[in-house]
Design an enzyme around this catalytic site. Structure first.
Site, short mmCIF file in Angstrom:
data_model
loop_
_atom_site.label_atom_id
_atom_site.label_comp_id
_atom_site.label_asym_id
_atom_site.label_seq_id
_atom_site.Cartn_x
_atom_site.Cartn_y
_atom_site.Cartn_z
N HIS A 93 0.87 -1.18 0.00
CA HIS A 93 0.00 0.00 0.00
C HIS A 93 0.91 1.23 0.00
O HIS A 93 1.97 1.21 0.64
CB HIS A 93 -0.85 0.07 1.29
CG HIS A 93 -2.08 -0.77 1.28
ND1 HIS A 93 -2.51 -1.47 2.40
CD2 HIS A 93 -3.02 -0.99 0.32
CE1 HIS A 93 -3.64 -2.10 2.11
NE2 HIS A 93 -3.97 -1.84 0.87
N CYS A 126 -2.04 2.78 9.27
CA CYS A 126 -3.08 1.86 8.81
C CYS A 126 -4.21 1.73 9.82
O CYS A 126 -5.34 1.43 9.45
CB CYS A 126 -2.52 0.46 8.59
SG CYS A 126 -1.12 0.34 7.52
N1 ARG Z 1 -3.73 -7.19 6.54
C1 ARG Z 1 -4.13 -5.98 5.91
C2 ARG Z 1 -4.10 -6.14 4.41
O1 ARG Z 1 -3.22 -6.79 3.92
C3 ARG Z 1 -3.27 -4.83 6.37
C4 ARG Z 1 -3.74 -3.51 5.89
C5 ARG Z 1 -2.80 -2.39 6.21
N2 ARG Z 1 -3.37 -1.17 5.86
C6 ARG Z 1 -2.72 -0.15 5.26
N3 ARG Z 1 -3.36 0.98 5.11
N4 ARG Z 1 -1.52 -0.26 4.77
O2 ARG Z 1 -4.91 -5.64 3.69
#
Ligand code: ARG
Length: 274
Positions: free
Chosen positions: A166, A260
């Protein structure tokens, strides 16, 4: 700092590592419930101490990643552009996000079908420009669609390292003209584009990037992040920011950290909305 920094969080009552959708997650490396709650609470307390108002999304059994509210939507004024999650495991979150936004005075909007988009995890304003991470979780046309709706310039950045899946794991605007970033998470074009558009860029090292240094929450001149990032903390201090670290290792097991776990509802300090 904006007058009332308002942040959406979701308590980790049903958090856990139940599937594997990024390289940090392994069902064989379970999170510790008690420790996860303690770490989440410490982050919540710290954000409150820094003057934020924290709003809560009710946790839902069977949706362990709902704690990562950054992915719920991209907020622009009172509009919430809802996520269209890439992986089925997270798609059940959207109905809860939509209900929360509607009930709390936001106008939830869906992106057109066929465009994956993971909210503020992959779309961050730095000044008036919307920077978007694409390829791993979000699609580039989603960013172009959002920018056309909002009427702002967009800069798509291809994410090239699966660990930094992300945009908010490798890029963090701290003011309208300054940002933290992890250069190897981008291709040459992305690195050149960032250098051309953001006047102050703080690069983080490999080891601090893996401590989720870029996944920081900015509240005015305060920056909240995971522990283990002393070099970034020193660099932030030199730029006049005050870093605050808090242990978030239980959430890194799912591929997430401070940023996050939060969603700014009143606009990031680095954002200048058209
Ligand atoms: N386990 C989640 C996923 O893989 C973690 C999300 C993390 N969120 C972020 N905004 N980077 O989607």
């Amino acid at each position: 700092m904006r007058d009332n920094p308002t942040i959406l969080m979701c308590p980790p009552d049903f958090y856990g590592i139940e599937y594997e959708i990024n390289p940090w997650m392994s069902r064989s490396r379970a999170s510790d419930d008690v420790e996860a709650r303690r770490q989440w609470r410490a982050l919540f307390d710290l954000l409150m101490d820094l003057g934020s108002v924290v709003r809560l999304m009710p946790p839902v059994q069977g949706l362990p990643d709902l704690v990562f509210t950054a992915n719920a939507a991209l907020i622009w004024n009172r509009v919430a552009y809802l996520a269209r999650f890439r992986h089925a495991a997270r798609q059940g979150e959207t109905a809860h996000d939509e209900a929360w936004f509607r009930y709390n005075g936001f106008e939830p909007r869906h992106l057109p079908a066929g465009m994956d988009f993971e909210g503020a995890g992959d779309a961050l304003f730095c000044g008036t420009t919307l920077f978007g991470g694409y390829l791993i979780r979000s699609d580039a046309p989603a960013l172009q669609w959002l920018a056309a709706q909002i009427g702002c310039p967009a800069i798509p950045l291809q994410l090239v390292d699966d660990r930094y899946y992300h945009l908010d794991t490798c890029f963090c605007p701290v003011s309208p003209d300054a940002a933290i970033y992890y250069p190897p998470a981008f291709d040459d074009y992305g690195r050149r584009t960032l250098t051309a558009h953001v006047s102050t860029l703080i690069a983080v090292s490999d080891d601090e990037a893996a401590r989720f240094a870029c996944n920081a929450v900015v509240i005015g001149r305060h920056v909240v992040l995971n522990t283990g990032c002393p070099r970034l903390e020193a660099d932030l201090g030199e730029l006049g920011f005050t870093p605050h670290s808090t242990e978030l290792g239980e959430f890194i097991k799912a591929g997430g950290s401070a940023k996050c776990l939060t969603l700014r509802l009143d606009g990031e300090d680095a954002a200048v909305w058209p």
